[in-house]
Design a protein around this motif. Structure first.
Motif, PDB file in Angstrom:
ATOM      1  N   UNK A  87       0.831  -1.205   0.000  1.00  0.00           N
ATOM      2  CA  UNK A  87       0.000   0.000   0.000  1.00  0.00           C
ATOM      3  C   UNK A  87       0.867   1.257   0.000  1.00  0.00           C
ATOM      4  N   UNK A  88       1.948   1.209   0.768  1.00  0.00           N
ATOM      5  CA  UNK A  88       2.827   2.365   0.890  1.00  0.00           C
ATOM      6  C   UNK A  88       3.375   2.785  -0.468  1.00  0.00           C
ATOM      7  N   UNK A  89       3.745   1.808  -1.281  1.00  0.00           N
ATOM      8  CA  UNK A  89       4.361   2.142  -2.559  1.00  0.00           C
ATOM      9  C   UNK A  89       3.315   2.453  -3.642  1.00  0.00           C
ATOM     10  N   UNK A 157       4.252  -4.217 -14.499  1.00  0.00           N
ATOM     11  CA  UNK A 157       3.585  -3.146 -15.230  1.00  0.00           C
ATOM     12  C   UNK A 157       3.733  -1.810 -14.518  1.00  0.00           C
ATOM     13  N   UNK A 158       3.666  -1.806 -13.189  1.00  0.00           N
ATOM     14  CA  UNK A 158       3.794  -0.547 -12.444  1.00  0.00           C
ATOM     15  C   UNK A 158       5.188   0.047 -12.602  1.00  0.00           C
ATOM     16  N   UNK A 210      -7.009  -0.914   9.033  1.00  0.00           N
ATOM     17  CA  UNK A 210      -6.484   0.426   9.274  1.00  0.00           C
ATOM     18  C   UNK A 210      -4.979   0.488   9.118  1.00  0.00           C
ATOM     19  N   UNK A 211      -4.277  -0.539   9.621  1.00  0.00           N
ATOM     20  CA  UNK A 211      -2.819  -0.580   9.487  1.00  0.00           C
ATOM     21  C   UNK A 211      -2.426  -0.693   8.019  1.00  0.00           C
ATOM     22  N   UNK A 212      -3.109  -1.591   7.300  1.00  0.00           N
ATOM     23  CA  UNK A 212      -2.777  -1.774   5.889  1.00  0.00           C
ATOM     24  C   UNK A 212      -3.057  -0.505   5.096  1.00  0.00           C
ATOM     25  N   UNK A 213      -4.252   0.072   5.275  1.00  0.00           N
ATOM     26  CA  UNK A 213      -4.601   1.274   4.523  1.00  0.00           C
ATOM     27  C   UNK A 213      -3.716   2.457   4.917  1.00  0.00           C
ATOM     28  N   UNK A 214      -3.205   2.434   6.135  1.00  0.00           N
ATOM     29  CA  UNK A 214      -2.288   3.500   6.550  1.00  0.00           C
ATOM     30  C   UNK A 214      -1.005   3.471   5.738  1.00  0.00           C
ATOM     31  N   UNK A 215      -0.725   2.326   5.103  1.00  0.00           N
ATOM     32  CA  UNK A 215       0.442   2.262   4.240  1.00  0.00           C
ATOM     33  C   UNK A 215       0.384   3.291   3.130  1.00  0.00           C
ATOM     34  N   UNK A 216      -0.839   3.543   2.600  1.00  0.00           N
ATOM     35  CA  UNK A 216      -0.964   4.588   1.604  1.00  0.00           C
ATOM     36  C   UNK A 216      -0.586   5.942   2.176  1.00  0.00           C
ATOM     37  N   UNK A 217      -0.880   6.133   3.469  1.00  0.00           N
ATOM     38  CA  UNK A 217      -0.513   7.376   4.124  1.00  0.00           C
ATOM     39  C   UNK A 217       0.975   7.477   4.371  1.00  0.00           C
ATOM     40  N   UNK A 218       1.576   6.382   4.810  1.00  0.00           N
ATOM     41  CA  UNK A 218       3.021   6.404   5.040  1.00  0.00           C
ATOM     42  C   UNK A 218       3.750   6.515   3.707  1.00  0.00           C
ATOM     43  N   UNK A 219       3.193   5.885   2.668  1.00  0.00           N
ATOM     44  CA  UNK A 219       3.793   6.005   1.355  1.00  0.00           C
ATOM     45  C   UNK A 219       3.695   7.415   0.830  1.00  0.00           C
ATOM     46  N   UNK A 249      12.690   2.271  -9.514  1.00  0.00           N
ATOM     47  CA  UNK A 249      13.588   1.315  -8.867  1.00  0.00           C
ATOM     48  C   UNK A 249      13.128   1.004  -7.448  1.00  0.00           C
ATOM     49  N   UNK A 250      12.756   2.028  -6.693  1.00  0.00           N
ATOM     50  CA  UNK A 250      12.277   1.810  -5.325  1.00  0.00           C
ATOM     51  C   UNK A 250      11.002   0.969  -5.310  1.00  0.00           C
ATOM     52  N   UNK A 251      10.122   1.198  -6.280  1.00  0.00           N
ATOM     53  CA  UNK A 251       8.893   0.403  -6.377  1.00  0.00           C
ATOM     54  C   UNK A 251       9.214  -1.059  -6.604  1.00  0.00           C
ATOM     55  N   UNK A 252      10.162  -1.343  -7.501  1.00  0.00           N
ATOM     56  CA  UNK A 252      10.539  -2.726  -7.786  1.00  0.00           C
ATOM     57  C   UNK A 252      11.102  -3.421  -6.549  1.00  0.00           C
ATOM     58  N   UNK A 253      11.941  -2.725  -5.796  1.00  0.00           N
ATOM     59  CA  UNK A 253      12.586  -3.341  -4.632  1.00  0.00           C
ATOM     60  C   UNK A 253      11.587  -3.564  -3.506  1.00  0.00           C
ATOM     61  N   UNK A 254      10.872  -2.524  -3.111  1.00  0.00           N
ATOM     62  CA  UNK A 254       9.983  -2.631  -1.954  1.00  0.00           C
ATOM     63  C   UNK A 254       8.775  -3.528  -2.240  1.00  0.00           C
ATOM     64  N   UNK A 255       8.154  -3.366  -3.412  1.00  0.00           N
ATOM     65  CA  UNK A 255       6.992  -4.207  -3.723  1.00  0.00           C
ATOM     66  C   UNK A 255       7.397  -5.653  -3.943  1.00  0.00           C
TER      67      UNK A 255
END
Length: 491
Positions: A87-89, A157-158, A210-219, A249-255
């Motif tokens: 979610x963060x990424x 794709x992302x 809430x924790x999972x969706x908060x990843x969008x916020x931390x991202x 590059x960060x998306x590839x590594x973290x996801x």
């Protein structure tokens, strides 16, 4: 339908549903006083999902009693943590698009394009990810054995869409790459999390969501407290092209790391030897015509009309009112508050009826929009608005997991489809809200709406946001009424 009857399980007399549930973890606690009974059961999974798990396990070999526990344990929290990173990424990139939007509107070669076209880049990605959740949920219900492969394809794709957008020179190319392609990729990564969440969490569904969706916020704080500063520095020092390539590059590594920890809790069935697959659209979807489903859907539509314009335009307003530094700080505070709001409101929705959590969130958001944003004359009231509105409105979606579960009438195997059905309305607001706000902003002409209210031409936008938040509060009351009638009907 009598969900206590499980004829298919009786084919295997050595395995009982009661044993299956005991090994899966603790059952959801009974409802507190004054809290309606969930529809129609708050168990971890229904007879249909238990039957599917039994068949899959007996076909594939593992012992059913080796299932990981629900609501706790290393695997459940690993799933939660990895979904948080995902979610963060994915959503963090969408929710921090305001930084890129501000850059596009002030730098060549995109500064000559209209504000509506530039805002369409971010809103297209967000809208697609919401709207396609229903299609992907149905697809993964029919093809669960392709779920993980689809997630890896979504990651590819992302990354490709972000990297290719670094070569874009026109806004339509950004819409195609950062909007459409990234939106489809995000849906492939996001929809499986919604489908798997009810397998891993029951009594703590709101907290986990809430924790999972908060990843969008931390991202948006690694896109919402750190990245706004980092993006500004990178865009100034490296330019847009290399900033986007670094983000790819960060998306590839973290996801890629996150996908290693996301997997189903229940055995995935094998469709071999002529074994038929489930229908693409299940037959047991009577909830789609229920007042509860439609009241939740319309309330989410209104809430999106309130939230998304603020998330996209608060940085632009702060820049006009004060300075670029203030814009960056306000956006960071706004999204940091959303992270805290996701977790807190998610936990509260586990303890109290979620419609009342929705009501308090929406009413507080409306007051903040009218009084703090509408009358803001400097950074201080704007910071207060970012904190209050960010926490209340940004945390609203953490109540969504309970709402979707009850819209599906307590059947975890249909929760993803119910979530996707309501998400279509959120997707409409994600696209329509900012577009309507852009029109209202252009009409404002940079002038105050009335006296000290609505400075910098944002008065009509502020009224729109506050009115939609107030309508969301009324919609929450409608959800409470529809939920009460549904409890009486199915109890």
């Amino acid at each position: 339908m009598d969900r206590t009857a499980t004829p298919a399980v009786q084919e295997y007399p050595s395995v009982e549903l009661t044993d299956f549930a005991q090994e899966s973890g603790r059952q959801a606690p009974p409802p507190r006083s004054g809290q309606p009974t969930p529809l129609p059961s708050s168990g971890t999974f229904s007879a249909a999902s238990s039957q599917a798990a039994l068949r899959g396990a007996l076909d594939d070999g593992p012992n059913v009693q080796e299932l990981a526990p629900v609501d706790g344990g290393v695997q459940a929290w690993t799933f939660c943590a990895c979904a948080f990173i995902l979610e963060m990424m994915i959503w963090g990139y969408c929710f921090s698009y305001g930084i890129f939007q501000d850059y596009y509107t002030t730098h060549a070669p995109f500064d000559r394009a209209s504000s509506i076209a530039i805002s369409a880049v971010g809103t297209t990605a967000i809208g697609l990810q919401y709207a396609e959740a229903l299609i992907f949920s149905c697809f993964f219900s029919r093809y669960p054995d392709y779920m993980m492969l689809s997630m890896w394809c979504g990651l590819g794709l992302s990354v490709a869409s972000i990297f290719a957008s670094s070569f874009a020179t026109q806004v339509w190319q950004l819409i195609l790459l950062q909007g459409v392609a990234f939106g489809v990729a995000g849906g492939l990564l996001y929809a499986p999390v919604l489908k798997l969440l009810p397998e891993w969490f029951s009594a703590r569904r709101g907290l986990a969501g809430g924790i999972i969706f908060a990843g969008g916020g931390v991202g948006g704080e690694l896109s919402r407290f750190i990245f706004p500063f980092v993006w500004s520095i990178l865009l100034d020092k490296l330019g847009l092209q290399w900033t986007l390539r670094l983000w790819a590059l960060l998306t590839a590594v973290f996801c890629g790391f996150a996908l290693l920890g996301i997997h189903p809790r229940l055995p995935v069935p094998k469709f071999t030897g002529g074994r038929p697959r489930p229908r693409f659209i299940p037959l047991q979807l009577g909830f789609a015509s229920s007042p509860l489903f439609w009241s939740v859907s319309l309330t989410l539509l209104l809430q999106g009309f309130s939230y998304f314009p603020v998330s996209l335009y608060i940085a632009s307003f702060a820049r006009r009112l004060s300075s670029p530094l203030t814009a960056t700080v306000v956006l960071s505070v706004f999204n940091s508050s959303a992270v805290a709001g996701q977790v807190i409101l998610g936990h509260l929705s586990d303890r109290f009826p979620y419609p009342w959590v929705m009501f308090c969130s929406a009413l507080g958001s409306s007051v903040a929009a009218f009084l703090l944003w509408g009358l803001a004359s400097g950074p201080t009231p704007l910071y207060l608005f970012a904190i209050i509105f960010g926490a209340l409105s940004g945390g609203f979606s953490s109540t969504w997991t309970h709402a979707a579960f009850e819209c599906a009438r307590g059947q975890p195997e249909h929760t993803g489809i119910a979530w996707g059905g309501t998400a279509v309305f959120k997707g409409v607001s994600a696209v329509g809200g900012p577009i309507l706000s852009s029109v209202l902003l252009d009409l404002g002409g940079g002038r105050a709406l009335a006296g000290p209210f609505g400075r910098q031409g944002f008065g009509a936008v502020e009224v729109f946001v506050g009115a939609c938040a107030l309508a969301t509060a009324l919609g929450s009351l409608a959800i409470a009424a529809a939920r009460r009638r549904a409890v009486v009907r199915f109890s």
